[in-house]
Scaffold this motif. Structure first.
Motif, short mmCIF file in Angstrom:
data_model
loop_
_atom_site.label_atom_id
_atom_site.label_comp_id
_atom_site.label_asym_id
_atom_site.label_seq_id
_atom_site.Cartn_x
_atom_site.Cartn_y
_atom_site.Cartn_z
N VAL A 97 -89.73 14.07 73.04
CA VAL A 97 -89.41 13.35 74.12
C VAL A 97 -88.34 13.47 74.69
O VAL A 97 -87.27 14.14 74.22
CB VAL A 97 -89.36 11.71 73.39
CG1 VAL A 97 -88.83 10.89 74.34
CG2 VAL A 97 -90.54 11.22 72.97
N ARG A 98 -88.23 13.40 76.15
CA ARG A 98 -87.22 13.68 77.09
C ARG A 98 -85.93 12.48 76.87
O ARG A 98 -86.39 11.62 77.01
CB ARG A 98 -87.69 13.80 78.51
CG ARG A 98 -86.54 14.38 79.45
CD ARG A 98 -87.40 14.56 80.65
NE ARG A 98 -86.28 14.24 81.70
CZ ARG A 98 -86.49 13.44 82.90
NH1 ARG A 98 -87.93 13.33 83.10
NH2 ARG A 98 -85.46 13.29 83.64
N LEU A 99 -84.84 13.02 76.75
CA LEU A 99 -83.85 12.01 76.68
C LEU A 99 -82.95 12.27 77.79
O LEU A 99 -82.67 13.11 78.39
CB LEU A 99 -82.82 12.55 75.41
CG LEU A 99 -83.41 12.20 74.16
CD1 LEU A 99 -82.43 12.75 73.07
CD2 LEU A 99 -83.98 10.65 73.87
N ILE A 100 -82.51 11.17 78.36
CA ILE A 100 -82.03 10.90 79.72
C ILE A 100 -80.69 11.12 79.43
O ILE A 100 -80.01 9.86 78.52
CB ILE A 100 -82.45 9.98 80.56
CG1 ILE A 100 -83.77 10.25 81.08
CG2 ILE A 100 -81.41 9.99 81.70
CD1 ILE A 100 -84.49 9.20 81.99
N ASN A 101 -79.49 11.84 79.73
CA ASN A 101 -78.24 11.81 79.45
C ASN A 101 -77.51 10.92 80.10
O ASN A 101 -76.96 11.00 81.18
CB ASN A 101 -77.54 13.00 79.65
CG ASN A 101 -76.30 13.42 79.14
OD1 ASN A 101 -75.82 12.23 78.32
ND2 ASN A 101 -75.42 14.21 79.42
N ASN A 102 -77.22 9.48 79.93
CA ASN A 102 -76.39 8.46 80.45
C ASN A 102 -75.14 8.48 79.43
O ASN A 102 -75.44 8.66 78.39
CB ASN A 102 -76.93 7.02 80.39
CG ASN A 102 -78.51 7.14 81.25
OD1 ASN A 102 -78.95 8.27 81.52
ND2 ASN A 102 -79.04 6.08 81.90
N LYS A 103 -74.13 8.21 80.01
CA LYS A 103 -72.62 8.14 79.06
C LYS A 103 -72.93 7.26 78.19
O LYS A 103 -71.87 7.02 77.44
CB LYS A 103 -71.52 8.34 79.99
CG LYS A 103 -71.63 9.69 81.04
CD LYS A 103 -70.35 9.38 81.85
CE LYS A 103 -70.51 10.72 82.87
NZ LYS A 103 -71.91 10.84 83.64
N GLY A 104 -73.88 6.66 77.83
CA GLY A 104 -73.89 5.56 76.72
C GLY A 104 -73.94 5.92 75.22
O GLY A 104 -73.46 5.07 74.44
N GLU A 105 -73.90 7.03 75.18
CA GLU A 105 -74.13 7.56 73.49
C GLU A 105 -72.81 7.05 72.80
O GLU A 105 -73.01 6.79 71.74
CB GLU A 105 -74.00 9.03 73.44
CG GLU A 105 -75.05 9.47 72.06
CD GLU A 105 -75.08 10.81 72.14
OE1 GLU A 105 -74.91 11.20 71.09
OE2 GLU A 105 -75.50 11.57 73.18
N LYS A 106 -71.72 7.01 73.38
CA LYS A 106 -70.58 6.70 72.57
C LYS A 106 -70.60 5.00 72.04
O LYS A 106 -69.71 4.64 71.32
CB LYS A 106 -69.23 7.10 73.18
CG LYS A 106 -68.73 6.66 74.52
CD LYS A 106 -67.35 7.23 75.06
CE LYS A 106 -67.11 6.51 76.32
NZ LYS A 106 -67.83 6.88 77.51
N HIS A 107 -71.21 4.49 72.96
CA HIS A 107 -71.31 2.80 72.60
C HIS A 107 -72.72 2.86 71.82
O HIS A 107 -73.11 1.76 71.49
CB HIS A 107 -71.67 2.00 73.92
CG HIS A 107 -70.63 2.50 75.20
ND1 HIS A 107 -69.35 1.84 74.74
CD2 HIS A 107 -70.57 2.93 76.22
CE1 HIS A 107 -68.61 2.28 75.96
NE2 HIS A 107 -69.44 2.59 76.91
N GLY A 108 -73.42 4.00 71.46
CA GLY A 108 -74.77 3.94 70.65
C GLY A 108 -76.03 3.73 71.42
O GLY A 108 -76.71 3.41 70.99
N THR A 109 -75.85 3.85 72.68
CA THR A 109 -77.15 3.92 73.42
C THR A 109 -77.71 5.15 73.92
O THR A 109 -77.22 6.16 74.47
CB THR A 109 -76.74 3.19 74.97
OG1 THR A 109 -76.19 1.92 74.51
CG2 THR A 109 -77.89 2.84 75.74
N ILE A 110 -79.15 5.41 73.55
CA ILE A 110 -79.71 6.42 74.04
C ILE A 110 -81.09 5.98 75.01
O ILE A 110 -81.42 5.10 74.73
CB ILE A 110 -80.67 7.02 72.53
CG1 ILE A 110 -79.55 7.41 71.49
CG2 ILE A 110 -81.56 8.16 72.81
CD1 ILE A 110 -78.79 8.89 71.97
#
Length: 405
Positions: free
Chosen positions: A70-83
């Protein structure tokens, strides 16, 4: 327990969501709809966008999605825990349950959890703190559903604590009040007290964030009541509003404008007495150039540019547009008509197309006017005649008029 099976809920189950649900189920990670979308679904509305919450950590989600191709879109949300995953032409924003550890009223450090109640605890309002399982099961730790049914806006837990986690929540309280509450003035005194005691915290919040909330408040219900509260609770000065806002004018204009779909700036300008009020708002909130120009335009023209007596009430507005050399004068005039509460004139104005002047320099040359200077003068005179006629004279009439001149 409450189980939701509404058509709006059923409609969420696109091929994309079915695939996402299947992946999470295989791995035994819990996945639920969170926050605003739950509130909308319980109100019988189709949510604009849907946030999902899960017990899976970002690393676990990445691993799961990547191995499923599955394609993941790189939004800078990861440090808040968002994928953000993309399946079947649809984006899915999925956030790990979390506890906010340190907050300075703006930025939270995050620690992940698998406890749904702990995640609900750090959300702002009870109506925004619910979760909905994909089977339609409601998880509601703070009586949010009761509050929603009774149209009550309350903070989760202690108002003071929630506000100090992010002072923008003061404005979010107002925004949701305007969206959900039945009538003005239905607040818990302790909530208003907490807001008043923490109003100063808004001074540290960026203008852009404040403007996003304020615009929504200006277009919502009870706007007159809510803006008065901003003054009573001492908020106004921290969000760029004038200390001596003219609440009487605001009251009058908000009554007139309700159903005319105004721009937020049109509503807000009725608080302003002078040009500087617009400039100061801009300094604090960094509004767009278009918004600033609209505010300045309304302050300048709201008093003197009004309808004419007699059969052509729109003429002053039309003349203003014709004399103006700017592109978007038309839309500013429409906002002015809304401000003035001129519903019928607004409709006519929206039907009106700017007529184009029928005579060109070429026409005058054919009639033997040769020098550039003479052509310029003649065109100006004909333009004036044409304006006097209410822009009705055609080329023939204007050119025969030229002979008389």
């Amino acid at each position: 327990a409450m189980k939701l099976q509404s058509p709006q809920f059923q409609a969420l189950f696109t091929p994309g969501l079915r695939s996402v649900a299947e992946l999470f189920e295989k791995k035994n990670y819990e996945l639920r709809i969170a926050g605003g979308a739950v509130r909308d679904l319980l109100s019988g509305m189709t949510p604009q966008d849907i946030d999902f919450a899960t017990t899976a950590t970002p690393a676990e989600m990445k691993e799961m999605f990547t191995s499923a191709g599955v394609r993941l879109i790189n939004n800078k949300g990861e440090k808040h825990g968002t994928i953000t995953a993309r399946l079947h032409e649809q984006n899915f924003e999925i956030t790990t349950l979390r506890i906010d550890v340190v907050t300075d009223g703006r930025h939270a450090e995050v620690e992940f959890t698998t406890d749904w109640e702990k995640d609900a605890e750090r959300r702002d309002l009870t109506v925004n703190s619910m979760f909905l399982g994909l089977d339609g099961m409601l998880y509601d730790f703070f009586n949010g559903y009761e509050d929603l049914k009774n149209k009550k806006i309350r903070f989760v837990g202690k108002a003071t604590e929630r506000i100090q986690e992010d002072y923008l929540r003061i404005l979010r309280y107002f925004r949701f009040y305007g969206r959900i509450a039945e009538k003005p003035g239905d607040h818990e005194p302790s909530t208003l007290q907490a807001i008043k005691e923490n109003a100063k915290g808004l001074a540290g919040i960026s203008g852009e964030r404040i403007w996003v909330e304020l615009k929504k408040i200006l277009l919502g219900n009870h706007v007159n009541h809510l803006v008065r509260l901003m003054y009573e609770l001492d908020i106004a000065q921290y969000i760029g509003l004038p200390l001596d806002g003219s609440l009487e004018e605001f009251d009058r204009v908000t009554k007139n404008i309700q159903n005319l779909c105004p721009k937020p700036m049109t509503v807000l300008t009725s608080l302003f007495k002078v040009k500087d009020d617009v400039t100061n708002l801009d300094l604090r909130l960094k509004i767009s150039k278009e918004e600033k120009n609209l505010g300045l335009f309304l302050v300048k023209h709201r008093q003197e540019l009004t309808k004419a007596m007699g059969p052509e009430p729109l003429r002053p507005y039309q003349d203003f547009i014709m004399d103006s050399r700017e592109a978007n004068t038309n839309s500013k005039i429409c906002e002015l008509l809304k401000y003035q509460g001129e519903e019928h004139l607004l409709r006519e104005m929206q039907q009106w197309t700017v007529p184009s002047f029928p005579v060109s320099g070429h026409d005058l040359r054919k009639m033997g006017v040769s020098s550039g200077k003479e052509i310029g003068t003649a065109l100006q005179q004909l333009r004036d005649e044409w304006k006097k006629s209410g822009y009705h004279m055609d080329k023939e009439e204007l050119l025969s008029c030229l002979k008389k001149l």
